[in-house]
Write an enzyme that holds these catalytic residues in place. Structure first.
Site, PDB file in Angstrom:
ATOM      1  N   GLY A 151     -22.103  94.896  12.125  1.00 10.29           N
ATOM      2  CA  GLY A 151     -22.862  96.120  12.421  1.00 10.29           C
ATOM      3  C   GLY A 151     -24.129  95.801  13.194  1.00 10.29           C
ATOM      4  N   GLY A 167     -25.953  98.447  15.344  1.00 11.12           N
ATOM      5  CA  GLY A 167     -26.503  99.631  14.675  1.00 11.12           C
ATOM      6  C   GLY A 167     -28.018  99.596  14.512  1.00 11.12           C
ATOM      7  N   ARG A 198     -17.147  98.775  18.149  1.00 12.04           N
ATOM      8  CA  ARG A 198     -16.813  99.352  19.446  1.00 12.04           C
ATOM      9  C   ARG A 198     -18.034  99.583  20.323  1.00 12.04           C
ATOM     10  NH1 ARG A 198     -13.145 103.520  17.122  1.00 12.04           N
ATOM     11  NH2 ARG A 198     -11.141 102.506  16.900  1.00 12.04           N
ATOM     12  N   TYR A 237     -19.972 108.958   0.783  1.00  8.78           N
ATOM     13  CA  TYR A 237     -20.912 107.853   1.052  1.00  8.78           C
ATOM     14  C   TYR A 237     -21.389 107.242  -0.273  1.00  8.78           C
ATOM     15  CZ  TYR A 237     -25.085 105.582   3.082  1.00  8.78           C
ATOM     16  OH  TYR A 237     -26.056 104.690   3.492  1.00  8.78           O
TER      17      TYR A 237
HETATM   18  C1  AKB Z   1     -28.378 108.123   5.303  1.00 12.57           C
HETATM   19  O1  AKB Z   1     -29.157 109.072   5.428  1.00 12.57           O
HETATM   20  O2  AKB Z   1     -27.149 108.234   5.206  1.00 12.57           O
HETATM   21  C2  AKB Z   1     -28.955 106.735   5.214  1.00 12.57           C
HETATM   22  C3  AKB Z   1     -29.220 106.349   3.807  1.00 12.57           C
HETATM   23  C4  AKB Z   1     -30.415 106.843   3.116  1.00 12.57           C
HETATM   24  O3  AKB Z   1     -28.455 105.647   3.241  1.00 12.57           O
HETATM   25  N1  AKB Z   1     -30.138 106.650   6.016  1.00 12.57           N
END
Ligand code: AKB
Length: 316
Positions: free
Chosen positions: A8, A11, A36, A142
């Site tokens: 990464g 990024g 990518r 997430y």
């Molecule tokens: C997000 O907003 O997804 C990230 C995080 C706080 O993990 N910046």
């Protein structure tokens, strides 16, 4: 010396962490990798760069074997808002990618640093002074990948002795590379718009307090954690770390000290607002301070001053 691998590396965090690691350990000793996205000239010209796909274990193993890697900073991941749009892809990138990195680390004796996030907490977590050890029942894909990632890293440490260490990063503010698809992205966008147009429409509502940190602190926290004496680490995956807890108004008011005619209004994005509402207002990061000396350098005032100075030069 054994070399360092950054996944990464194109990024937001990776692009800056790679440069600091190259300065510290030597350009040729830090292998930057991306999937990518096109790497910057700075990244390409300062040391080795390779395209890999962390979801394909062969490409990870090949780069680790070829370069005699000793430490992996595994940053390749989808951020919260994109992960909510594409949950299946988020699982693949965030979980299978991490699993592959851990497997390769186990086989080839590498240490692994991988970030967790404030996203590893959820609506039932205490929102203020969020403890290091507390309820983690996130309601986003997430968050699910971040909690599972923390557990998987702990498992690889306990079961196989892989030296895994991690940080629960808050929103990271920086001027070099834009973040891609996070809930805290407003805290970066606001600076670009304040400097370019003197106005910004914020997608999170007033009063949404979240932890934030300036990039130099994010980088030093990762490197200091990896260099910490393992005998002192009670926790490993992952440490709460923060530098400030702010809402969009705090940020706008601080920017107005330098750009007095800056204005901000609100158009709330319900998806990102719901994610932000499920995250802590402010975390207790005393475990990081006690176990490996964590201390941020930048508060809101110092960060804002530096961001405006550096970004103004960049946007000229
Ligand atoms: C997000 O907003 O997804 C990230 C995080 C706080 O993990 N910046």
């Amino acid at each position: 010396m054994k070399k360092v691998l950054v996944t990464g590396a194109v990024g937001q965090i990776g692009s800056e962490l790679t440069m600091v690691l190259r300065e510290k350990y030597g350009n040729d000793n830090v292998i930057a990798t991306g999937h990518r996205s096109k790497p910057s000239e700075k990244l390409l010209n300062s040391g080795p760069f390779q395209f890999i796909n962390c979801s394909d274990i062969k490409t990870v193993e090949e780069v680790v074997k070829k370069n005699d890697i000793g430490t992996i900073y595994h940053l390749a991941a989808l951020l919260s808002a994109v992960a909510e749009e594409r949950p299946q892809l988020a699982w693949d990138v965030n979980m299978n990618g991490l699993y592959n990195v851990l497997e390769v680390a186990r086989e080839h004796n590498c240490a692994v640093c991988t970030p967790s996030s404030i996203g590893a907490f959820g609506p039932s977590t205490p929102v203020d002074n969020t403890p290091q050890d507390t309820i983690q029942r996130p309601n986003t894909m997430y968050g699910v990948t971040k909690v599972a990632g923390e557990l998987l890293c702990d498992y690889y440490y306990k079961r196989f002795g892989v030296d895994t260490r991690g940080l629960r990063y808050p929103g990271i503010i920086s001027y070099e590379t834009l973040p891609g698809g996070g809930t805290t992205d407003y805290a970066v966008e606001i600076f670009y718009e304040a400097i370019k147009n003197k106005k910004y429409t914020c997608f999170l509502k007033q009063g949404t307090y979240l932890d934030m940190m300036y990039m130099p602190d994010a980088i030093s926290s990762a490197i200091n954690l990896m260099e910490a004496d393992p005998a002192k680490l009670i926790h490993r995956n992952a440490f709460n770390v923060t530098a400030m807890s702010i809402d969009p108004e705090d940020m706008a008011n601080e920017i107005r000290k330098t750009i007095p005619d800056f204005t901000m209004d609100y158009k709330v994005d319900p998806v990102r607002q719901a994610i932000a509402d499920s995250w802590p207002n402010n975390m207790d990061d005393s475990a990081a301070t006690e176990e490996w000396g964590w201390k941020p350098e930048y508060n809101l005032e110092a960060m804002t001053k530096d961001m405006i100075e550096k970004l103004t030069i960049k946007l000229k």
